[in-house]
Enzyme design. Sequence first.
Site, PDB file in Angstrom:
ATOM      1  N   ASP A   1       0.824  -1.202   0.000  1.00  0.00           N
ATOM      2  CA  ASP A   1       0.000   0.000   0.000  1.00  0.00           C
ATOM      3  C   ASP A   1       0.863   1.258   0.000  1.00  0.00           C
ATOM      4  OD1 ASP A   1      -2.313   1.440  -0.035  1.00  0.00           O
ATOM      5  OD2 ASP A   1      -2.867   1.056   2.038  1.00  0.00           O
TER       6      ASP A   1
ATOM      7  N   LEU B   1      12.281 -19.434  -3.030  1.00  0.00           N
ATOM      8  CA  LEU B   1      11.126 -18.784  -2.421  1.00  0.00           C
ATOM      9  C   LEU B   1       9.834 -19.154  -3.130  1.00  0.00           C
ATOM     10  CD1 LEU B   1      10.125 -16.542  -0.374  1.00  0.00           C
ATOM     11  CD2 LEU B   1      10.325 -14.960  -2.307  1.00  0.00           C
TER      12      LEU B   1
ATOM     13  N   HIS C   1       3.274   3.042  -8.919  1.00  0.00           N
ATOM     14  CA  HIS C   1       3.021   1.610  -9.115  1.00  0.00           C
ATOM     15  C   HIS C   1       4.242   0.928  -9.743  1.00  0.00           C
ATOM     16  CE1 HIS C   1      -1.032   1.983  -7.790  1.00  0.00           C
ATOM     17  NE2 HIS C   1      -1.443   2.687  -8.817  1.00  0.00           N
TER      18      HIS C   1
END
Length: 238
Positions: free
Chosen positions: A12, A123, A29
């Site tokens: 956020d 990961l 973004h």
Amino acid sequence: MKVPQHVAIILDGNGRWAKSRGMPRNYGHAQGSKNVERICEEAWRLGIKYLTVYAFSTENWNRPKSEVDALMTLLRNYMKTCLKTAEKNDMKIRVIGDLEPLDEDIKKRIAELTEASRNNGGLNFTIALNYGSRDEMVRAMRRLARDCVDGKIIPEEIDEKCFQSYLDTYDLPDPDLLIRTSGEQRLSNYLLWQLAYSEFYFTDVLWPDFTKEELIRAIEQYNSRERRFGGIKEGQNV
């Protein structure tokens, strides 16, 4: 320091980060997308095995069309970059959410990325895309109801484990730690079922400024809390 196995993040603050610098939201973004790559690498180095990020919610379609279009363009570019990153870092990638409304080329790239990284051993990186937890549970209930009608499942056999097997995250452990950046302190329809026993960490830092040091602070906070399940501390013998 005990490192959580699975960390979920609500990314956020990209728009506010860009605005504070006199730049358009789409610039924020783009920078936020680059930071995802950095944090993936740092998370794996710290010993985190699973990382799940909230990239685009079902509610994000309500944003201005120009911003949504820019986000979709960014997503297309990110999928190309992510393929290279997955190969470089041996990262396994999956995407959760309702992918049906997405353009065909995006769905194709998601399928290619998932397949190409399927056997990687690094990961486990999950991207929540066009995801909303209530939507996820409704979709799960529809599939479960169809299986009941077809006689595959008896209603009396339905329990938490059964229901969980119909969720998008059926093959993932529940998050140990949720991180939300930018100072907001709400879940925003994210992993509502999965976060039932997770620890929450909220920070005022905007996502593009979230660093390895910030991640370590979140883990340190996680370590300072007594984890209890049904009144029993985590790791305590009964």
